[in-house]
Design a protein around this motif. Structure first.
Motif, PDB file in Angstrom:
ATOM      1  N   ASN A   1      17.173  -0.557  22.654  1.00 47.78           N
ATOM      2  CA  ASN A   1      16.785   0.379  23.322  1.00 47.78           C
ATOM      3  C   ASN A   1      15.244   0.473  23.846  1.00 47.78           C
ATOM      4  O   ASN A   1      14.295   1.064  24.478  1.00 47.78           O
ATOM      5  CB  ASN A   1      16.732   1.937  22.288  1.00 47.78           C
ATOM      6  N   ARG A   2      14.516  -0.707  23.733  1.00 46.72           N
ATOM      7  CA  ARG A   2      13.495  -1.043  24.677  1.00 46.72           C
ATOM      8  C   ARG A   2      13.190  -0.863  25.777  1.00 46.72           C
ATOM      9  O   ARG A   2      14.351  -2.149  27.227  1.00 46.72           O
ATOM     10  CB  ARG A   2      12.853  -2.507  24.269  1.00 46.72           C
ATOM     11  N   ARG A   3      12.743  -0.661  26.885  1.00 45.78           N
ATOM     12  CA  ARG A   3      13.123   0.128  28.214  1.00 45.78           C
ATOM     13  C   ARG A   3      11.462  -0.006  28.827  1.00 45.78           C
ATOM     14  O   ARG A   3      11.693  -0.824  29.789  1.00 45.78           O
ATOM     15  CB  ARG A   3      13.455   0.896  29.157  1.00 45.78           C
ATOM     16  N   SER A   4      10.419   0.572  28.570  1.00 43.69           N
ATOM     17  CA  SER A   4       9.103   0.691  29.434  1.00 43.69           C
ATOM     18  C   SER A   4       8.309  -0.630  28.862  1.00 43.69           C
ATOM     19  O   SER A   4       8.371  -1.152  27.772  1.00 43.69           O
ATOM     20  CB  SER A   4       8.939   2.128  28.161  1.00 43.69           C
TER      21      SER A   4
ATOM     22  N   TYR B   1      13.253   1.334  19.877  1.00 41.41           N
ATOM     23  CA  TYR B   1      12.526   2.001  20.010  1.00 41.41           C
ATOM     24  C   TYR B   1      13.258   3.687  20.671  1.00 41.41           C
ATOM     25  O   TYR B   1      14.460   4.063  21.801  1.00 41.41           O
ATOM     26  CB  TYR B   1      12.488   1.696  21.767  1.00 41.41           C
TER      27      TYR B   1
ATOM     28  N   ASP C   1       7.091   7.970  15.855  1.00 49.08           N
ATOM     29  CA  ASP C   1       7.495   8.257  16.919  1.00 49.08           C
ATOM     30  C   ASP C   1       6.896   9.759  17.414  1.00 49.08           C
ATOM     31  O   ASP C   1       6.465   9.877  18.451  1.00 49.08           O
ATOM     32  CB  ASP C   1       8.614   8.762  17.944  1.00 49.08           C
TER      33      ASP C   1
ATOM     34  N   LYS D   1       9.093   4.039  23.304  1.00 49.61           N
ATOM     35  CA  LYS D   1       8.816   3.232  23.896  1.00 49.61           C
ATOM     36  C   LYS D   1       7.938   2.320  24.322  1.00 49.61           C
ATOM     37  O   LYS D   1       8.296   1.229  25.555  1.00 49.61           O
ATOM     38  CB  LYS D   1      10.105   3.604  25.399  1.00 49.61           C
TER      39      LYS D   1
END
Length: 243
Positions: A217-220, A242, A172, A198
């Motif tokens: 946690n993938r959102r973007s 993510y 990250d 992300k």
């Protein structure tokens, strides 16, 4: 390091003595290799207990069960069931305790170094911590665990090799100007966690055997960097997180 050398030095001396004792016929009814493997895995068990390495402890016990399955009458659970149980236990303990410890270590380093990652290694109980600024990252673990923070300005590839252990690799804080990074994972009886931003996305080209890959946690939907997963896993779990 000196204590560790003395410990394993004594193990090899003991193995040498066993060769002589076994050759002279003093040990009857038990093969030399049974005794030798018992000494080695018994030593790794004690070393794991001393360092509180759950992965090392569980797999040492599993291999001891395999060595003595005839005597104990447990052939029904050897070798694969007991090894798979050790793997699941190792991943379970890593998920229960590992993330909390890694978070603590990461906060400690940011506070003590003004928010900047520092390159170097440090032993912290059951985890080894490494900080890497290179373009081609190497991460190898055998019978242990590692947490690696990658702070590269031009990350090209990551090579992760884990056998009977666990690895957590944080990407990250890395930059990928090319827009693509190759992550080669070779995992056997292991747990691997890969932390990525992300706005990155994953292309999975891995071969998995008795294991799986999970994304959390993938959102973007930006998809700025393509993480190409290659390699193979056996009796292992890969988790993409993510952040």
């Amino acid at each position: 390091m000196k204590k560790r050398s003395i410990f394993w030095g004594l193990v090899f001396v003991l193995l040498g003595v066993l060769i002589i004792v076994s050759g002279m016929g003093f040990v009857k009814g038990i093969g030399f290799w049974t005794i030798a493997f018992s000494v080695v895995f018994g030593a790794t068990l004690l070393n794991g207990v001393y360092k509180l390495e759950m992965t090392q402890i569980l797999f040492s016990i599993a291999f001891l069960c395999i060595v003595w399955d005839d005597v104990l009458g447990i052939q029904a659970i050897t070798p694969w069931p007991v090894l798979f149980a050790a793997l699941l236990g190792s991943i379970g303990f890593s998920l229960i305790f590992g993330k909390r410890k890694r978070k603590k270590y990461k906060e400690h380093y940011f506070k003590s170094h003004g928010g900047v990652h520092i390159h170097g290694n440090q032993n912290a109980g059951e985890n080894t911590i490494e900080h890497d600024y290179g373009e081609e990252i190497q991460c190898e673990v055998k019978f242990g665990s590692i947490v690696k923070y990658v702070n590269s300005e031009n990350l090209r590839s990551v090579d992760i090799s884990v056998s009977f252990g666990s690895a957590a690799v944080y990407l990250d804080n890395a930059k990928v100007p090319s827009g693509e990074v190759i992550v080669n994972i070779g995992a056997s009886f292991a747990g691997v966690e890969l932390f990525i931003p992300k706005d990155w996305y994953v292309t999975n080209n891995m071969q998995t055997g008795f294991g799986g890959i999970d994304e959390k946690n993938r959102r973007s939907g930006a998809n700025l960097v393509n993480v190409v997963l290659i390699g193979s896993t056996n009796f292992s779990g890969i988790e993409i997180v993510y952040v």
